[in-house]
Design an enzyme around this catalytic site. Sequence first.
Site, PDB file in Angstrom:
ATOM      1  N   GLU A  24      24.497 -41.318-109.847  1.00 60.02           N
ATOM      2  CA  GLU A  24      24.314 -40.147-108.982  1.00 60.02           C
ATOM      3  C   GLU A  24      25.637 -39.441-108.689  1.00 60.02           C
ATOM      4  OE1 GLU A  24      21.198 -40.677-105.796  1.00 60.02           O
ATOM      5  OE2 GLU A  24      21.533 -42.772-106.309  1.00 60.02           O
ATOM      6  N   SER A  40      17.596 -41.449-106.386  1.00 53.83           N
ATOM      7  CA  SER A  40      17.225 -40.197-107.046  1.00 53.83           C
ATOM      8  C   SER A  40      16.128 -40.369-108.103  1.00 53.83           C
ATOM      9  CB  SER A  40      18.458 -39.526-107.688  1.00 53.83           C
ATOM     10  OG  SER A  40      19.309 -39.047-106.687  1.00 53.83           O
ATOM     11  N   TYR A  64      16.089 -31.772-108.532  1.00 51.73           N
ATOM     12  CA  TYR A  64      17.336 -31.014-108.673  1.00 51.73           C
ATOM     13  C   TYR A  64      17.213 -29.743-109.515  1.00 51.73           C
ATOM     14  CZ  TYR A  64      19.143 -35.283-106.634  1.00 51.73           C
ATOM     15  OH  TYR A  64      19.362 -36.350-105.793  1.00 51.73           O
ATOM     16  N   ARG A  96      17.078 -40.977 -94.062  1.00 47.73           N
ATOM     17  CA  ARG A  96      15.789 -40.350 -94.372  1.00 47.73           C
ATOM     18  C   ARG A  96      14.817 -41.442 -94.769  1.00 47.73           C
ATOM     19  NH1 ARG A  96      16.569 -37.362 -99.144  1.00 47.73           N
ATOM     20  NH2 ARG A  96      14.914 -38.604-100.055  1.00 47.73           N
ATOM     21  N   ASP A 141      11.109 -42.035 -96.653  1.00 46.78           N
ATOM     22  CA  ASP A 141      10.114 -41.390 -97.515  1.00 46.78           C
ATOM     23  C   ASP A 141       8.788 -42.134 -97.467  1.00 46.78           C
ATOM     24  OD1 ASP A 141      12.177 -39.699 -98.227  1.00 46.78           O
ATOM     25  OD2 ASP A 141      12.645 -40.770-100.079  1.00 46.78           O
ATOM     26  N   GLU A 148      10.644 -45.806 -99.186  1.00 47.90           N
ATOM     27  CA  GLU A 148      12.014 -46.313 -99.118  1.00 47.90           C
ATOM     28  C   GLU A 148      12.767 -45.676 -97.964  1.00 47.90           C
ATOM     29  OE1 GLU A 148      14.983 -44.596-102.062  1.00 47.90           O
ATOM     30  OE2 GLU A 148      13.102 -44.279-103.149  1.00 47.90           O
ATOM     31  N   ASN A 188      16.468 -44.118 -97.131  1.00 46.41           N
ATOM     32  CA  ASN A 188      17.657 -43.574 -97.778  1.00 46.41           C
ATOM     33  C   ASN A 188      18.763 -43.458 -96.731  1.00 46.41           C
ATOM     34  OD1 ASN A 188      19.572 -42.004 -99.122  1.00 46.41           O
ATOM     35  ND2 ASN A 188      18.034 -40.791-100.186  1.00 46.41           N
ATOM     36  N   GLY A 233      21.042 -36.699 -99.647  1.00 44.74           N
ATOM     37  CA  GLY A 233      21.795 -35.526-100.096  1.00 44.74           C
ATOM     38  C   GLY A 233      22.143 -34.618 -98.932  1.00 44.74           C
TER      39      GLY A 233
END
Length: 301
Positions: A18, A142, A208, A247, A249, A261, A263, A267
């Site tokens: 990443e 990602s 992305y 974050r 999800d 998961e 995070n 980002g």
Amino acid sequence: MINKNMRIVVLYGGFSSEREVSLTTGTAMGNSLKKNGYKNIIFMDIGGNFFKELLEIKPDICVNGLHGKFGEDGKIQAVLESLKIPYTGSGVAASCLAFDKAYSKYILRGAGLPTAEFVIASKDNQKPPFLPCVVKPAREGSTIGISIVKQEAEYKRALKIAGQYDGKIVVEKFLDGKEITVGILGDKALPPIWIKPESGFYDYESKYTKGKTEYLFDTGCTEKEMAEIKDTALKAFNAAGCTGYGRVDFIYKENTPYILEINTLPGMTETSLLPQAAAEAGINFEQLVEEILYTSGESHD
């Protein structure tokens, strides 16, 4: 004590899969702090000499803009702890637990929180434990190395793809529901976002490539359901021992927010999910980055 004359090193780049995303995140965070009047911002692309560089610079604090291995997995955090340098994001243990999708699921289940049914597989397994299923490397981000398997014939190839990134592979039961993400800032859950990829699968390209995914604050959920999703996000974040920001999800299916998961270093460009959620809550990007800097004073582990 945070002040605008302190020496701040922004860690970014590195050598994970990443890297490119990290360069964007770190650049955005560092430039934001400059706009906020912080005078001594130093960008450090993590390489073989980073330890020596840190010793020479003697930063007052590090902003962790890394993603993936050696950024989110507790390793850079351990280095900074050993040097007694404060840093943004979660601590060593929480970063390690959250980054490993198998470990984190055990923690979440132990806390009584909902996750998809899963097993730990290996590259030698031939038959999927359930169909359809999601095959993913345990320690990547990602959506790198992830496959959705709908037929048994696809399973072996999916294991091979995941195995290129990690010898530890998680196989989850596929849940067909809404993908929703909740940003965390301090002790607050930000407005949830419904992620709607054009392809139906929120993979690296969907994440992305501009226009490939819709991000909606109108999730179609009731206020009660939204409150439950936010509450579950906070419980998951706290169960893993995370601090500062992050974050969580989900797949929302049949009135249940199944956690995918956690995070710990999401980002951080102005169009990334956490900043979008913060903006919806009335927090602009410069305010968000500064708030993250202030949370670096929180206890790690």
